[in-house]
Design a protein around this motif. Structure first.
Motif, PDB file in Angstrom:
ATOM      1  N   GLU A 125       0.835  -1.209   0.000  1.00 24.29           N
ATOM      2  CA  GLU A 125       0.000   0.000   0.000  1.00 24.29           C
ATOM      3  C   GLU A 125       0.872   1.263   0.000  1.00 24.29           C
ATOM      4  O   GLU A 125       0.586   2.239  -0.715  1.00 24.29           O
ATOM      5  CB  GLU A 125      -0.921  -0.001   1.223  1.00 24.29           C
ATOM      6  CG  GLU A 125      -1.898   1.159   1.244  1.00 24.29           C
ATOM      7  CD  GLU A 125      -2.750   1.187   2.506  1.00 24.29           C
ATOM      8  OE1 GLU A 125      -3.887   1.702   2.447  1.00 24.29           O
ATOM      9  OE2 GLU A 125      -2.282   0.684   3.561  1.00 24.29           O
ATOM     10  N   LEU A 126       1.956   1.227   0.765  1.00 28.96           N
ATOM     11  CA  LEU A 126       2.879   2.358   0.829  1.00 28.96           C
ATOM     12  C   LEU A 126       3.629   2.527  -0.490  1.00 28.96           C
ATOM     13  O   LEU A 126       3.819   3.659  -0.964  1.00 28.96           O
ATOM     14  CB  LEU A 126       3.873   2.162   1.977  1.00 28.96           C
ATOM     15  CG  LEU A 126       4.966   3.228   2.147  1.00 28.96           C
ATOM     16  CD1 LEU A 126       4.351   4.620   2.306  1.00 28.96           C
ATOM     17  CD2 LEU A 126       5.861   2.894   3.337  1.00 28.96           C
ATOM     18  N   SER A 131       4.448   5.811  -5.256  1.00 26.54           N
ATOM     19  CA  SER A 131       4.525   5.861  -6.714  1.00 26.54           C
ATOM     20  C   SER A 131       3.508   6.836  -7.293  1.00 26.54           C
ATOM     21  O   SER A 131       3.834   7.612  -8.200  1.00 26.54           O
ATOM     22  CB  SER A 131       4.294   4.457  -7.291  1.00 26.54           C
ATOM     23  OG  SER A 131       4.284   4.489  -8.695  1.00 26.54           O
ATOM     24  N   LYS A 132       2.299   6.817  -6.745  1.00 28.16           N
ATOM     25  CA  LYS A 132       1.251   7.711  -7.255  1.00 28.16           C
ATOM     26  C   LYS A 132       1.627   9.169  -7.038  1.00 28.16           C
ATOM     27  O   LYS A 132       1.473   9.990  -7.944  1.00 28.16           O
ATOM     28  CB  LYS A 132      -0.088   7.413  -6.577  1.00 28.16           C
ATOM     29  CG  LYS A 132      -1.195   8.400  -6.984  1.00 28.16           C
ATOM     30  CD  LYS A 132      -2.561   7.964  -6.541  1.00 28.16           C
ATOM     31  CE  LYS A 132      -3.619   9.021  -6.791  1.00 28.16           C
ATOM     32  NZ  LYS A 132      -3.512   9.780  -8.024  1.00 28.16           N
ATOM     33  N   TYR A 133       2.123   9.480  -5.850  1.00 25.91           N
ATOM     34  CA  TYR A 133       2.420  10.884  -5.545  1.00 25.91           C
ATOM     35  C   TYR A 133       3.683  11.370  -6.237  1.00 25.91           C
ATOM     36  O   TYR A 133       3.673  12.413  -6.907  1.00 25.91           O
ATOM     37  CB  TYR A 133       2.549  11.092  -4.040  1.00 25.91           C
ATOM     38  CG  TYR A 133       2.703  12.553  -3.664  1.00 25.91           C
ATOM     39  CD1 TYR A 133       1.612  13.416  -3.733  1.00 25.91           C
ATOM     40  CD2 TYR A 133       3.928  13.080  -3.263  1.00 25.91           C
ATOM     41  CE1 TYR A 133       1.742  14.769  -3.406  1.00 25.91           C
ATOM     42  CE2 TYR A 133       4.068  14.423  -2.937  1.00 25.91           C
ATOM     43  CZ  TYR A 133       2.974  15.252  -3.007  1.00 25.91           C
ATOM     44  OH  TYR A 133       3.106  16.588  -2.698  1.00 25.91           O
ATOM     45  N   TYR A 134       4.792  10.635  -6.069  1.00 29.11           N
ATOM     46  CA  TYR A 134       6.083  11.129  -6.539  1.00 29.11           C
ATOM     47  C   TYR A 134       6.381  10.800  -7.999  1.00 29.11           C
ATOM     48  O   TYR A 134       7.352  11.319  -8.558  1.00 29.11           O
ATOM     49  CB  TYR A 134       7.206  10.601  -5.652  1.00 29.11           C
ATOM     50  CG  TYR A 134       7.258  11.311  -4.320  1.00 29.11           C
ATOM     51  CD1 TYR A 134       7.677  12.631  -4.234  1.00 29.11           C
ATOM     52  CD2 TYR A 134       6.865  10.676  -3.149  1.00 29.11           C
ATOM     53  CE1 TYR A 134       7.726  13.301  -3.025  1.00 29.11           C
ATOM     54  CE2 TYR A 134       6.904  11.331  -1.926  1.00 29.11           C
ATOM     55  CZ  TYR A 134       7.340  12.636  -1.871  1.00 29.11           C
ATOM     56  OH  TYR A 134       7.371  13.299  -0.671  1.00 29.11           O
ATOM     57  N   GLN A 135       5.553   9.961  -8.612  1.00 29.36           N
ATOM     58  CA  GLN A 135       5.765   9.668 -10.030  1.00 29.36           C
ATOM     59  C   GLN A 135       4.564  10.113 -10.868  1.00 29.36           C
ATOM     60  O   GLN A 135       4.677  11.023 -11.688  1.00 29.36           O
ATOM     61  CB  GLN A 135       6.059   8.176 -10.217  1.00 29.36           C
ATOM     62  CG  GLN A 135       7.383   7.763  -9.561  1.00 29.36           C
ATOM     63  CD  GLN A 135       7.686   6.287  -9.717  1.00 29.36           C
ATOM     64  OE1 GLN A 135       7.354   5.662 -10.699  1.00 29.36           O
ATOM     65  NE2 GLN A 135       8.339   5.721  -8.710  1.00 29.36           N
ATOM     66  N   ASN A 136       3.395   9.528 -10.628  1.00 26.05           N
ATOM     67  CA  ASN A 136       2.222   9.866 -11.448  1.00 26.05           C
ATOM     68  C   ASN A 136       1.787  11.319 -11.263  1.00 26.05           C
ATOM     69  O   ASN A 136       1.753  12.101 -12.222  1.00 26.05           O
ATOM     70  CB  ASN A 136       1.050   8.935 -11.119  1.00 26.05           C
ATOM     71  CG  ASN A 136       1.390   7.474 -11.389  1.00 26.05           C
ATOM     72  OD1 ASN A 136       2.404   7.177 -12.007  1.00 26.05           O
ATOM     73  ND2 ASN A 136       0.568   6.566 -10.937  1.00 26.05           N
ATOM     74  N   SER A 137       1.444  11.693 -10.022  1.00 21.32           N
ATOM     75  CA  SER A 137       0.959  13.050  -9.752  1.00 21.32           C
ATOM     76  C   SER A 137       2.043  14.088  -9.992  1.00 21.32           C
ATOM     77  O   SER A 137       1.776  15.179 -10.508  1.00 21.32           O
ATOM     78  CB  SER A 137       0.437  13.157  -8.316  1.00 21.32           C
ATOM     79  OG  SER A 137      -0.673  12.309  -8.120  1.00 21.32           O
ATOM     80  N   TYR A 138       3.282  13.748  -9.630  1.00 24.48           N
ATOM     81  CA  TYR A 138       4.396  14.683  -9.795  1.00 24.48           C
ATOM     82  C   TYR A 138       4.634  14.983 -11.274  1.00 24.48           C
ATOM     83  O   TYR A 138       4.842  16.142 -11.657  1.00 24.48           O
ATOM     84  CB  TYR A 138       5.653  14.101  -9.155  1.00 24.48           C
ATOM     85  CG  TYR A 138       6.846  15.026  -9.175  1.00 24.48           C
ATOM     86  CD1 TYR A 138       6.904  16.125  -8.325  1.00 24.48           C
ATOM     87  CD2 TYR A 138       7.912  14.810 -10.049  1.00 24.48           C
ATOM     88  CE1 TYR A 138       7.988  16.979  -8.334  1.00 24.48           C
ATOM     89  CE2 TYR A 138       9.001  15.665 -10.071  1.00 24.48           C
ATOM     90  CZ  TYR A 138       9.037  16.745  -9.207  1.00 24.48           C
ATOM     91  OH  TYR A 138      10.108  17.595  -9.222  1.00 24.48           O
ATOM     92  N   LYS A 204      -3.265  17.210  -3.729  1.00 23.66           N
ATOM     93  CA  LYS A 204      -3.623  17.291  -2.309  1.00 23.66           C
ATOM     94  C   LYS A 204      -4.193  15.966  -1.811  1.00 23.66           C
ATOM     95  O   LYS A 204      -3.849  15.498  -0.717  1.00 23.66           O
ATOM     96  CB  LYS A 204      -4.640  18.406  -2.086  1.00 23.66           C
ATOM     97  CG  LYS A 204      -4.890  18.727  -0.622  1.00 23.66           C
ATOM     98  CD  LYS A 204      -5.778  19.948  -0.487  1.00 23.66           C
ATOM     99  CE  LYS A 204      -6.014  20.322   0.959  1.00 23.66           C
ATOM    100  NZ  LYS A 204      -6.849  21.536   1.077  1.00 23.66           N
ATOM    101  N   SER A 205      -5.033  15.343  -2.617  1.00 14.64           N
ATOM    102  CA  SER A 205      -5.619  14.054  -2.255  1.00 14.64           C
ATOM    103  C   SER A 205      -4.538  12.981  -2.132  1.00 14.64           C
ATOM    104  O   SER A 205      -4.519  12.199  -1.172  1.00 14.64           O
ATOM    105  CB  SER A 205      -6.656  13.638  -3.309  1.00 14.64           C
ATOM    106  OG  SER A 205      -7.138  12.345  -3.061  1.00 14.64           O
ATOM    107  N   SER A 206      -3.610  12.947  -3.093  1.00 16.37           N
ATOM    108  CA  SER A 206      -2.513  11.974  -3.067  1.00 16.37           C
ATOM    109  C   SER A 206      -1.593  12.198  -1.874  1.00 16.37           C
ATOM    110  O   SER A 206      -1.148  11.251  -1.231  1.00 16.37           O
ATOM    111  CB  SER A 206      -1.697  12.058  -4.362  1.00 16.37           C
ATOM    112  OG  SER A 206      -2.477  11.710  -5.476  1.00 16.37           O
TER     113      SER A 206
END
Length: 220
Positions: A125-126, A131-138, A204-206
């Motif tokens: 989960e972590l 990955s979502k925050y620092y790769q996809n969203s970023y 913000k959600s991520s």
């Protein structure tokens, strides 16, 4: 002869057992060191995330003020705001606020990533949240920031310099009321709304989701 062989076999097993035990202790010690370093990484990432959330909210607030400024321009263009209702301050007060974009703090994550410690995370989960925050969203926000900056470079400074170059409030009002920049103002409004509702909201959600998961891992 048999006693000598038996004694030699026992000595060999003792040496082998000692080496195995030494290697196990060494691996165990390294594992603890990695766990401690990884926990410190997560604490630092948590601190970055908290700063990111504060910055996202600040940028979102500035964008809203910028939108209010654009609405004033649109009211002037549509003759809903007369000359006697405006002053020089009102015409330029929050204009610069439309230009702000969000840049996340990624230094702590990069330190952990480059050290290889992040590969020791076992919580799936972590891993997904990071990955979502620092790769996809970023990557998404970098792309949107670049597109928004390109748009501003073509229009933002031109509009401001022409407006500031006018000697009187009447001249400034006429420039806006003429509709000369109506397309730019409308597009700015659409881009800001999209940036707030899509890019900032997603970041913000991520960030909040990742923060919750990191807190859970640190407390374990």
């Amino acid at each position: 002869m048999k006693n000598i062989l038996a004694r030699g076999g026992i000595e060999f097993l003792a040496v082998l057992l000692g080496i195995t035990l030494s290697l196990w202790v060494d691996e165990s010690s390294k594992g603890k060191e990695i766990d401690l370093a990884l926990r410190k990484d997560l604490i630092n990432i948590r601190a970055d995330l908290k700063k990111d959330i504060i910055e996202i909210e600040r940028i979102d607030s500035l964008k809203s003020k910028g939108l209010d400024q654009l609405e004033i321009y649109l009211d002037i263009i549509n003759n809903n705001l007369e000359l006697e209702d405006v002053d020089s301050t009102l015409l330029i007060k929050n204009y610069d606020d439309i230009s702000y974009t969000f840049f996340p703090m990624g230094s702590s994550y990069l330190v952990s990533l480059n050290s290889g410690r992040i590969n020791y995370i076992e919580d799936l989960e972590l891993i997904i949240a990071l990955s979502k925050y620092y790769q996809n969203s970023y990557e998404r926000i970098k792309t949107n920031n670049f597109m928004f900056d390109e748009f501003l470079n073509k229009n933002f400074f031109k509009f401001r310099s022409i407006l500031e170059d006018q000697k009187t409030i009447n001249d400034k009002y006429k420039i806006i009321n003429s509709g000369r920049f109506s397309e730019y103002i409308l597009e700015s409004k659409d881009r800001i709304i999209a940036y707030q509702s899509y890019v900032l909201k997603d970041m913000k959600s991520s960030a909040r989701n990742l923060l919750i998961i990191i807190e859970k891992n640190i407390d374990e």
